[in-house]
Design a protein around this motif. Structure first.
Motif, mmCIF file in Angstrom:
data_model
loop_
_atom_site.group_PDB
_atom_site.id
_atom_site.type_symbol
_atom_site.label_atom_id
_atom_site.label_comp_id
_atom_site.label_asym_id
_atom_site.label_seq_id
_atom_site.Cartn_x
_atom_site.Cartn_y
_atom_site.Cartn_z
ATOM 1 N N MET A 59 57.348 -41.789 -40.528
ATOM 2 C CA MET A 59 56.999 -40.385 -40.745
ATOM 3 C C MET A 59 56.679 -40.216 -42.220
ATOM 4 N N THR A 60 55.486 -39.723 -42.527
ATOM 5 C CA THR A 60 55.082 -39.574 -43.927
ATOM 6 C C THR A 60 55.897 -38.485 -44.623
ATOM 7 N N GLY A 61 55.801 -38.467 -45.930
ATOM 8 C CA GLY A 61 56.468 -37.427 -46.693
ATOM 9 C C GLY A 61 55.930 -36.049 -46.343
ATOM 10 N N LEU A 62 54.646 -35.969 -46.056
ATOM 11 C CA LEU A 62 54.035 -34.694 -45.685
ATOM 12 C C LEU A 62 54.620 -34.180 -44.367
ATOM 13 N N GLU A 63 54.740 -35.066 -43.382
ATOM 14 C CA GLU A 63 55.323 -34.679 -42.091
ATOM 15 C C GLU A 63 56.790 -34.281 -42.257
ATOM 16 N N ALA A 64 57.519 -35.042 -43.077
ATOM 17 C CA ALA A 64 58.931 -34.729 -43.320
ATOM 18 C C ALA A 64 59.065 -33.384 -44.032
ATOM 19 N N LEU A 65 58.184 -33.133 -44.993
ATOM 20 C CA LEU A 65 58.169 -31.845 -45.704
ATOM 21 C C LEU A 65 58.030 -30.690 -44.711
ATOM 22 N N ILE A 66 57.075 -30.804 -43.804
ATOM 23 C CA ILE A 66 56.838 -29.751 -42.805
ATOM 24 C C ILE A 66 58.085 -29.552 -41.940
ATOM 25 N N ASN A 67 58.702 -30.646 -41.494
ATOM 26 C CA ASN A 67 59.922 -30.564 -40.683
ATOM 27 C C ASN A 67 61.065 -29.893 -41.431
ATOM 28 N N ILE A 68 61.269 -30.287 -42.678
ATOM 29 C CA ILE A 68 62.358 -29.711 -43.471
ATOM 30 C C ILE A 68 62.101 -28.228 -43.714
ATOM 31 N N LYS A 69 60.875 -27.861 -44.028
ATOM 32 C CA LYS A 69 60.540 -26.454 -44.293
ATOM 33 C C LYS A 69 60.700 -25.593 -43.039
ATOM 34 N N GLU A 70 60.441 -26.173 -41.858
ATOM 35 C CA GLU A 70 60.680 -25.436 -40.606
ATOM 36 C C GLU A 70 62.165 -25.176 -40.420
ATOM 37 N N PHE A 71 62.989 -26.168 -40.758
ATOM 38 C CA PHE A 71 64.441 -26.052 -40.643
ATOM 39 C C PHE A 71 65.000 -25.108 -41.707
ATOM 40 N N ASP A 72 64.482 -25.224 -42.940
ATOM 41 C CA ASP A 72 64.972 -24.433 -44.071
ATOM 42 C C ASP A 72 63.798 -24.018 -44.956
ATOM 43 N N PRO A 73 63.248 -22.826 -44.722
ATOM 44 C CA PRO A 73 62.098 -22.373 -45.518
ATOM 45 C C PRO A 73 62.378 -22.295 -47.026
ATOM 46 N N GLN A 74 63.654 -22.246 -47.416
ATOM 47 C CA GLN A 74 64.017 -22.165 -48.837
ATOM 48 C C GLN A 74 64.203 -23.536 -49.484
ATOM 49 N N ALA A 75 64.009 -24.603 -48.725
ATOM 50 C CA ALA A 75 64.211 -25.957 -49.247
ATOM 51 C C ALA A 75 63.374 -26.192 -50.495
ATOM 52 N N LYS A 76 63.983 -26.834 -51.478
ATOM 53 C CA LYS A 76 63.284 -27.172 -52.731
ATOM 54 C C LYS A 76 62.931 -28.649 -52.681
ATOM 55 N N ILE A 77 61.630 -28.923 -52.669
ATOM 56 C CA ILE A 77 61.160 -30.296 -52.488
ATOM 57 C C ILE A 77 60.131 -30.651 -53.552
ATOM 58 N N VAL A 78 60.382 -31.780 -54.214
ATOM 59 C CA VAL A 78 59.466 -32.310 -55.217
ATOM 60 C C VAL A 78 58.856 -33.586 -54.633
ATOM 61 N N MET A 79 57.546 -33.592 -54.461
ATOM 62 C CA MET A 79 56.859 -34.757 -53.928
ATOM 63 C C MET A 79 56.627 -35.763 -55.053
ATOM 64 N N VAL A 80 56.771 -37.028 -54.722
ATOM 65 C CA VAL A 80 56.545 -38.105 -55.683
ATOM 66 C C VAL A 80 55.372 -38.921 -55.150
ATOM 67 N N SER A 81 54.318 -39.044 -55.968
ATOM 68 C CA SER A 81 53.123 -39.724 -55.475
ATOM 69 C C SER A 81 52.578 -40.713 -56.488
ATOM 70 N N ALA A 82 51.828 -41.659 -55.979
ATOM 71 C CA ALA A 82 51.122 -42.584 -56.851
ATOM 72 C C ALA A 82 49.781 -41.956 -57.224
ATOM 73 N N MET A 83 49.148 -42.491 -58.236
ATOM 74 C CA MET A 83 47.826 -42.005 -58.628
ATOM 75 C C MET A 83 46.881 -42.120 -57.440
ATOM 76 N N GLY A 84 45.912 -41.221 -57.366
ATOM 77 C CA GLY A 84 44.903 -41.318 -56.321
ATOM 78 C C GLY A 84 45.282 -40.653 -55.011
ATOM 79 N N GLN A 85 46.384 -39.906 -54.988
ATOM 80 C CA GLN A 85 46.789 -39.232 -53.751
ATOM 81 C C GLN A 85 46.618 -37.716 -53.875
ATOM 82 N N GLU A 86 45.625 -37.293 -54.659
ATOM 83 C CA GLU A 86 45.454 -35.878 -54.952
ATOM 84 C C GLU A 86 45.322 -35.011 -53.699
#
Length: 120
Positions: A59-86
């Motif tokens: 499950m990608t970070g994007l999919e996990a983000l969506i799942n967590i936000k559905e569970f807790d809309p107030q969740a604070k999430i910082v994405m960590v990415s490599a260059m080129g993933q704009e």
């Protein structure tokens, strides 16, 4: 103490982030190596903030983000990415991520970003 969950498929990255954060007064309450495990741990541990890799197996970070936000809309999430993933970063922000950090990053930068998000 601010509780953090680190979600990243690379053990080295989880260890690096954990060391940086613990040295600066954060408590790492959990680690996950993919999005599925990350969502489960978020629900169980209810951390103050999450650092999450975008590119992970199962499950990608994007999919996990969506799942967590559905569970807790107030969740604070910082994405960590490599260059080129704009495009993925842009999508993550649109789905509710607070911000992102580009790898490689400096310790002061991740600490500053997390403190800033937690102050909101």
């Amino acid at each position: 103490m601010k509780k953090v969950l680190i979600i990243d498929d690379a053990a080295f990255m989880r260890m690096s982030i954990k060391m940086m954060l613990e040295k600066n007064g954060f408590e790492v309450v959990g680690e996950a190596e993919d999005g599925i495990e990350g969502v489960k741990k978020y629900k169980k541990l209810k951390p103050d903030i999450v650092t999450m890799d975008i590119t992970m197996p199962t499950m990608t970070g994007l999919e996990a983000l969506i799942n967590i936000k559905e569970f807790d809309p107030q969740a604070k999430i910082v994405m960590v990415s490599a260059m080129g993933q704009e495009n993925m970063v842009r999508e993550a922000i649109m789905q509710g991520a607070n911000t992102f950090i580009v790898k490689p990053f400096k310790e002061e930068h991740i600490v500053e970003i997390l403190n800033k998000i937690l102050a909101i």
